[in-house]
Design an enzyme around this catalytic site. Sequence first.
Site, PDB file in Angstrom:
ATOM      1  N   ALA A 172      42.753  47.728  52.928  1.00 45.93           N
ATOM      2  CA  ALA A 172      42.662  46.502  52.146  1.00 45.93           C
ATOM      3  C   ALA A 172      43.115  46.861  50.735  1.00 45.93           C
ATOM      4  O   ALA A 172      42.470  47.643  50.049  1.00 45.93           O
ATOM      5  CB  ALA A 172      41.227  45.980  52.147  1.00 45.93           C
ATOM      6  N   LEU A 173      44.222  46.290  50.296  1.00 43.12           N
ATOM      7  CA  LEU A 173      44.847  46.662  49.024  1.00 43.12           C
ATOM      8  C   LEU A 173      43.871  46.579  47.844  1.00 43.12           C
ATOM      9  O   LEU A 173      43.319  45.522  47.567  1.00 43.12           O
ATOM     10  CB  LEU A 173      46.060  45.750  48.752  1.00 43.12           C
ATOM     11  CG  LEU A 173      46.823  46.060  47.450  1.00 43.12           C
ATOM     12  CD1 LEU A 173      47.474  47.428  47.496  1.00 43.12           C
ATOM     13  CD2 LEU A 173      47.836  44.984  47.142  1.00 43.12           C
ATOM     14  N   ASP A 174      43.690  47.682  47.145  1.00 42.05           N
ATOM     15  CA  ASP A 174      42.830  47.757  45.952  1.00 42.05           C
ATOM     16  C   ASP A 174      41.377  47.409  46.241  1.00 42.05           C
ATOM     17  O   ASP A 174      40.630  47.036  45.348  1.00 42.05           O
ATOM     18  CB  ASP A 174      43.362  46.847  44.824  1.00 42.05           C
ATOM     19  CG  ASP A 174      44.753  47.257  44.362  1.00 42.05           C
ATOM     20  OD1 ASP A 174      45.107  48.439  44.545  1.00 42.05           O
ATOM     21  OD2 ASP A 174      45.481  46.411  43.839  1.00 42.05           O
ATOM     22  N   GLU A 175      40.975  47.499  47.503  1.00 37.39           N
ATOM     23  CA  GLU A 175      39.604  47.123  47.837  1.00 37.39           C
ATOM     24  C   GLU A 175      38.802  48.272  48.428  1.00 37.39           C
ATOM     25  O   GLU A 175      37.712  48.076  48.961  1.00 37.39           O
ATOM     26  CB  GLU A 175      39.612  45.924  48.785  1.00 37.39           C
ATOM     27  CG  GLU A 175      40.355  44.739  48.188  1.00 37.39           C
ATOM     28  CD  GLU A 175      39.804  43.392  48.602  1.00 37.39           C
ATOM     29  OE1 GLU A 175      39.225  43.297  49.700  1.00 37.39           O
ATOM     30  OE2 GLU A 175      39.965  42.446  47.816  1.00 37.39           O
ATOM     31  N   GLY A 195      46.271  43.974  42.649  1.00 35.86           N
ATOM     32  CA  GLY A 195      47.704  43.782  42.875  1.00 35.86           C
ATOM     33  C   GLY A 195      48.561  44.252  41.718  1.00 35.86           C
ATOM     34  O   GLY A 195      48.168  45.135  40.965  1.00 35.86           O
TER      35      GLY A 195
END
Lengths: 300, 300, 300, 300
Positions: A243-246, A218
């Site tokens: 999926a954010l930053d995943e 994040g």
Amino acid sequence: MRTYTKEKLELFKKVNKNRARLLINCADQPGIVAAVSKFLFEHDANILESSQYSTNPQASGEFFMRIEFEIENLQENIKKLEEDFKEIENKFQMEATFKYVDNVKKMAIFVSKEPHCLLELLWEWQSGDLMADIKLVVSNHEVARELVEPLGIPFHYIPANKDIRKQVEEQQIKLLKEHEIDLIVLARYMQILTPEFVEEFKNQIINIHHSFLPAFIGARPYERAYERGVKLIGATSHYVTNALDEGPIIEQDISRVDHRDNAEAMKKIGQTVERSVLARAVKWHLEDRIIVYGNKTIVF
Amino acid sequence: MRTYTKEKLELFKKVNKNRARLLINCADQPGIVAAVSKFLFEHDANILESSQYSTNPQASGEFFMRIEFEIENLQENIKKLEEDFKEIENKFQMEATFKYVDNVKKMAIFVSKEPHCLLELLWEWQSGDLMADIKLVVSNHEVARELVEPLGIPFHYIPANKDIRKQVEEQQIKLLKEHEIDLIVLARYMQILTPEFVEEFKNQIINIHHSFLPAFIGARPYERAYERGVKLIGATSHYVTNALDEGPIIEQDISRVDHRDNAEAMKKIGQTVERSVLARAVKWHLEDRIIVYGNKTIVF
Amino acid sequence: MRTYTKEKLELFKKVNKNRARLLINCADQPGIVAAVSKFLFEHDANILESSQYSTNPQASGEFFMRIEFEIENLQENIKKLEEDFKEIENKFQMEATFKYVDNVKKMAIFVSKEPHCLLELLWEWQSGDLMADIKLVVSNHEVARELVEPLGIPFHYIPANKDIRKQVEEQQIKLLKEHEIDLIVLARYMQILTPEFVEEFKNQIINIHHSFLPAFIGARPYERAYERGVKLIGATSHYVTNALDEGPIIEQDISRVDHRDNAEAMKKIGQTVERSVLARAVKWHLEDRIIVYGNKTIVF
Amino acid sequence: MRTYTKEKLELFKKVNKNRARLLINCADQPGIVAAVSKFLFEHDANILESSQYSTNPQASGEFFMRIEFEIENLQENIKKLEEDFKEIENKFQMEATFKYVDNVKKMAIFVSKEPHCLLELLWEWQSGDLMADIKLVVSNHEVARELVEPLGIPFHYIPANKDIRKQVEEQQIKLLKEHEIDLIVLARYMQILTPEFVEEFKNQIINIHHSFLPAFIGARPYERAYERGVKLIGATSHYVTNALDEGPIIEQDISRVDHRDNAEAMKKIGQTVERSVLARAVKWHLEDRIIVYGNKTIVF
């Protein structure tokens, strides 16, 4: 494009006109390597590099292979080569792709205000270490224009914010399609992409995140790293998923910090890590070294 | 204790009988360094090492200082020295501590089944690189006994599980008090300590966590690192607080892994990182180099 | 040998009873990989790991390959396997060797006064990370006896100096032959070996040198590093040849130092590098990962 | 100069107009720190950073100190400050220098054909991370002109070879004097300087050598590293003296290579190390962090 860079690129294409890469992915089973190497031998290929990996060679693993090879008069033989290989593909139920090295990938770079990652890519590109055809730079700020245009690369200023995301992305996608872009590099582009955009360019968008993920997912990772009192800061390059930053991690690295480094100092130190991590990831992608499997990468 | 180690320790005490460390912590303000260095000069101290740090030297920062010095006949002068310093302490509202180097810290090591961190500490200690008086090793398993007892260190087998935690800790605390323990090292001790235990030994318990915190807080970090597909694994040494894996970080380090390394391989690779990270943290603590401030450490 | 280590070793042999490694070296030419992989396929081998390298794949390079594989009932089939492979060997004029993993290598360690490298090897061995059968430790000092004998390893004190070199080496060679030693590790053994000794164990003697060779060849590298004012110190593990400190390098690493570190401090810091560099080199040798080619190593 | 860079520089000067650094060097003796800190306290200085080091604090060592501080209205007080300090200087027989941070150093960069180190410096400078006033770039080739001139920095093409060395250097020295250059950076300038030139700019010329000195002194280090089969390659930044590649080392770093890397690949990998090592050294020099003592550097 400067003469110097142009000549490097032309030379690269010429030198590699007979060079290809074969990427394979299938269930592990006896005989794959034998079949593939026999095939290449019978097609007079000269193997230059070969790597393989099985997730579990002793049981029912997944098998991956990357072979770089040369064949005389490759251009004329491509069609037959691919057709002939179909038999092996079918037999082993493979996912197989041939990549031709002189078919240099078309790349777009997205950037916001901080230019360090962009500069690194441009610099590696200028010196002939990053063999891509950089078609355009897209930014939601004007700041990078003066870095990009002198190199002969078109700079597209497209203001963006979450309220106009849809229109912005339509405009971007149009540009990307027009230029037949193969790879989008988010070189510190501080806007979130919609699932539609990400879907459109699956495993073709590389991002740099300014922490050693999964720590500090994040926003504001350096501030949070400072608050936590870590002794290492890092950066992570990964394919973008929804999926954010995943997304699948391609490369990570760290740098040492100590109590004297406040969030601002960490940011400066971190930029050096960010730019080298991103440059390595992009280079590996351009060399067809990365296979995405599940949420992981195999980097040959 | 082996003759070799015993001699090293005795020699160390003798060589350092006139050596002390002064640790200071107060609000930053003009004149601190001048006052302290004048004081040491007037007391005929020979300054060997001096470090200082202010969280914000330009505004209302917090000031920290560590000075290592020698004074002839230190033993006879300790009392007067500490009394004389009271004036400066009061003037600047300092928290100040004198530490005497020949007063070697009494240490206890807690370990469960995996002995690599214990072995590293014992080995550094044997070679005279870790100057502590290791009074005892406590374990909830018998496995380490054969490593510890040949070195002349008492080994206490105290079975533990969450149901009998209270009794176990009472027994442990009794032992630790008896031996006037200054430092407890959790060298892969896989039991959670109660808030009471932690409170009893504030900033005196050092733990090693097998991930680069704050990534993979909690259990099974290598398995989770493998699942996430990280390209770096790490270890973190920190003081234990009652927030699990969130105490002040002393030291961290990482090692590179790739797609070929499964969770088991990561664990092996990680052990090398764990042991060196823990050993460095313990050494710094023994040398009075660490000041805890809020949830962070200053390591001079 | 402690029960713990013994059990690890027995388990290792059992688990790997069907596992072998094939090492190949020949002039690069079309069809090698195809022939070898076809051979393994036809002999029902399950390939676990495969690496190859050519010094110059586009012209007349030298080709190297290492394949790790499993075959059911390997023990009964060894003879036939090796005989069948002769055809390929002859065809490609290969130098080929089969290594059987359960045939654990017999190792001797030579040490003088400083025990840190010895300790590292013993420790990795105890924890089952270094799969060798350590038959004996030889030293020209008594100092290491108390570290070695409690582990059940015979310790041979053989005083040595340059005047009695011949007799000393005769005694050593006798011991090494008796125990059918495959690998001699010089873990900071401070005596020079005669050309005869080196010849007797070609590519079977691994040394650790306490500098990043070729810097500081010869004696007192830390003192000389300090005098030169370097900012990095290092260690190098190499096979011993009769050119002092010039044998094929297996592994190197470094550690950062600064102006505060005098020669003594550099030595302490360097020991940590030495021990990990040597341990990696020995491990790779035991896993048959190293091929010596000219004065270089290929480490697969 | 681009607006962006110019603004950064102006802002830097403004922010630091009251900031100074005091560098001290004398025989170690009691009372130095007390005297200096009392002096600064009495002159209402706010100490921002302070480092000290003694080559041998317990005997007759050499003492070094660097203090960074702020004084209100520094500009008006400089003269008095320096005069007042004379007393302390004389008492302790010090070599003491005051440096004023807003007095940004004037820098010249020398380069030949390979632009990677030049590019790194220009890039750090553009982003405001390298606070120098780059007055000119000198080259014996035309290649870098297109990189330098768009940034508003004068580019001087001065062909050079060993036969015309004297005339070339006269021309160069004239330029350097005209611009009152404080620091000359040899960013891969492949010409040897005469003793006269070196003498003229003592401890003001920083070079980057493409090996971890003292390994591979002289020409073609990558080729020689490849031939020796090293597993690490490195770079060294040092002040230029008249002993080739033997001046005081400021910074070194390395990168890992393996058997697959030929001399050409090593060169590519090495360039990344070269540029970061040089940039760090230059930055430390600009921040007055380096004291040369004998043939070594103290980097505070």
